[in-house]
Write a protein that holds these residues in place. Structure first.
Motif, PDB file in Angstrom:
ATOM      1  N   GLN A  13     -17.520  12.604  26.305  1.00 52.51           N
ATOM      2  CA  GLN A  13     -16.735  11.391  26.140  1.00 52.51           C
ATOM      3  C   GLN A  13     -16.945  10.468  27.336  1.00 52.51           C
ATOM      4  O   GLN A  13     -17.196  10.935  28.463  1.00 52.51           O
ATOM      5  CB  GLN A  13     -15.254  11.742  26.013  1.00 52.51           C
ATOM      6  N   ALA A  14     -16.836   9.178  27.091  1.00 50.49           N
ATOM      7  CA  ALA A  14     -16.955   8.204  28.168  1.00 50.49           C
ATOM      8  C   ALA A  14     -15.962   8.544  29.285  1.00 50.49           C
ATOM      9  O   ALA A  14     -14.806   8.895  29.027  1.00 50.49           O
ATOM     10  CB  ALA A  14     -16.698   6.804  27.641  1.00 50.49           C
ATOM     11  N   GLY A  15     -16.454   8.436  30.511  1.00 56.65           N
ATOM     12  CA  GLY A  15     -15.657   8.813  31.670  1.00 56.65           C
ATOM     13  C   GLY A  15     -15.877  10.247  32.122  1.00 56.65           C
ATOM     14  O   GLY A  15     -15.442  10.627  33.214  1.00 56.65           O
ATOM     15  N   SER A  84     -18.554   9.633  35.657  1.00 53.25           N
ATOM     16  CA  SER A  84     -18.082   8.355  35.113  1.00 53.25           C
ATOM     17  C   SER A  84     -19.052   7.826  34.057  1.00 53.25           C
ATOM     18  O   SER A  84     -19.442   6.648  34.070  1.00 53.25           O
ATOM     19  CB  SER A  84     -17.911   7.319  36.232  1.00 53.25           C
ATOM     20  N   LEU A  85     -19.426   8.678  33.132  1.00 57.65           N
ATOM     21  CA  LEU A  85     -20.432   8.317  32.147  1.00 57.65           C
ATOM     22  C   LEU A  85     -19.956   7.200  31.228  1.00 57.65           C
ATOM     23  O   LEU A  85     -18.776   7.126  30.864  1.00 57.65           O
ATOM     24  CB  LEU A  85     -20.838   9.540  31.343  1.00 57.65           C
ATOM     25  N   GLU A  86     -20.914   6.350  30.878  1.00 53.32           N
ATOM     26  CA  GLU A  86     -20.663   5.205  30.010  1.00 53.32           C
ATOM     27  C   GLU A  86     -21.591   5.295  28.794  1.00 53.32           C
ATOM     28  O   GLU A  86     -22.605   5.998  28.821  1.00 53.32           O
ATOM     29  CB  GLU A  86     -20.946   3.912  30.780  1.00 53.32           C
ATOM     30  N   GLY A  87     -21.258   4.544  27.761  1.00 51.18           N
ATOM     31  CA  GLY A  87     -22.102   4.551  26.572  1.00 51.18           C
ATOM     32  C   GLY A  87     -23.540   4.174  26.869  1.00 51.18           C
ATOM     33  O   GLY A  87     -24.473   4.730  26.261  1.00 51.18           O
ATOM     34  N   GLU A  88     -23.727   3.294  27.816  1.00 52.03           N
ATOM     35  CA  GLU A  88     -25.080   2.840  28.165  1.00 52.03           C
ATOM     36  C   GLU A  88     -25.904   3.924  28.860  1.00 52.03           C
ATOM     37  O   GLU A  88     -27.110   3.754  29.062  1.00 52.03           O
ATOM     38  CB  GLU A  88     -25.007   1.607  29.075  1.00 52.03           C
ATOM     39  N   ASP A  89     -25.259   5.009  29.222  1.00 57.48           N
ATOM     40  CA  ASP A  89     -25.988   6.125  29.829  1.00 57.48           C
ATOM     41  C   ASP A  89     -26.622   7.039  28.778  1.00 57.48           C
ATOM     42  O   ASP A  89     -27.369   7.959  29.133  1.00 57.48           O
ATOM     43  CB  ASP A  89     -25.055   6.956  30.708  1.00 57.48           C
ATOM     44  N   THR A  90     -26.310   6.806  27.528  1.00 56.34           N
ATOM     45  CA  THR A  90     -26.896   7.611  26.462  1.00 56.34           C
ATOM     46  C   THR A  90     -28.416   7.466  26.451  1.00 56.34           C
ATOM     47  O   THR A  90     -28.940   6.354  26.544  1.00 56.34           O
ATOM     48  CB  THR A  90     -26.331   7.179  25.104  1.00 56.34           C
ATOM     49  N   VAL A 113     -23.166   9.816  25.142  1.00 54.20           N
ATOM     50  CA  VAL A 113     -21.824   9.462  25.604  1.00 54.20           C
ATOM     51  C   VAL A 113     -21.113   8.720  24.484  1.00 54.20           C
ATOM     52  O   VAL A 113     -21.611   7.705  23.991  1.00 54.20           O
ATOM     53  CB  VAL A 113     -21.879   8.597  26.877  1.00 54.20           C
ATOM     54  N   SER A 115     -17.327   7.165  22.792  1.00 59.20           N
ATOM     55  CA  SER A 115     -16.029   6.596  23.209  1.00 59.20           C
ATOM     56  C   SER A 115     -14.905   7.119  22.336  1.00 59.20           C
ATOM     57  O   SER A 115     -15.142   7.784  21.325  1.00 59.20           O
ATOM     58  CB  SER A 115     -16.081   5.077  23.133  1.00 59.20           C
TER      59      SER A 115
END
Length: 115
Positions: A13-15, A84-90, A113, A115
């Motif tokens: 999950q994000a974060g 602190s993973l974000e969707g853009e890290d996928t 990642v 949300s």
């Protein structure tokens, strides 16, 4: 022959956080800088992090302050802590080494990642 094997990817999950690993063989690991890149479909492979033989690190602008590279020269492994993973890290994350001007890559490990 240089052989790199990544592991540790998954869905988070994000974060959240993940820790990627890369096991290296076929090179004098302790003298080689190691790199991490990532790839998203439709985009060029993106530099993520570099760790020198003595542990000095550099990061891509999009991951600075969130990702941390480290290495274990006894186990011939390099790691990438993703926080602190974000969707853009996928994407697919690749380990990279350069020996005598030749790039070597692992098969990659998928990070997703949501949300």
């Amino acid at each position: 022959q240089v052989h790199l094997v990544e592991s540790g990817g998954g869905s988070v999950q994000a974060g959240g956080s993940l820790r990627l690993s890369c096991a290296a063989s076929g090179l004098n690991f302790k003298i080689h800088p190691m790199n991490w890149y990532r790839e998203v479909p439709g985009k060029a492979r993106e530099f993520v992090a570099r760790i020198s033989a003595d542990g000095i690190t550099n990061y891509g602008d999009s991951v600075k302050g969130r990702f941390t590279a480290s290495r274990n020269n006894v186990r011939n492994m390099v790691f990438l802590q993703l926080n602190s993973l974000e969707g853009e890290d996928t994407g697919v994350y690749f380990c990279n080494a350069v020996r005598q001007g030749v790039n070597f890559w692992g098969r990659g490990t998928q990070v997703t990642v949501f949300s």
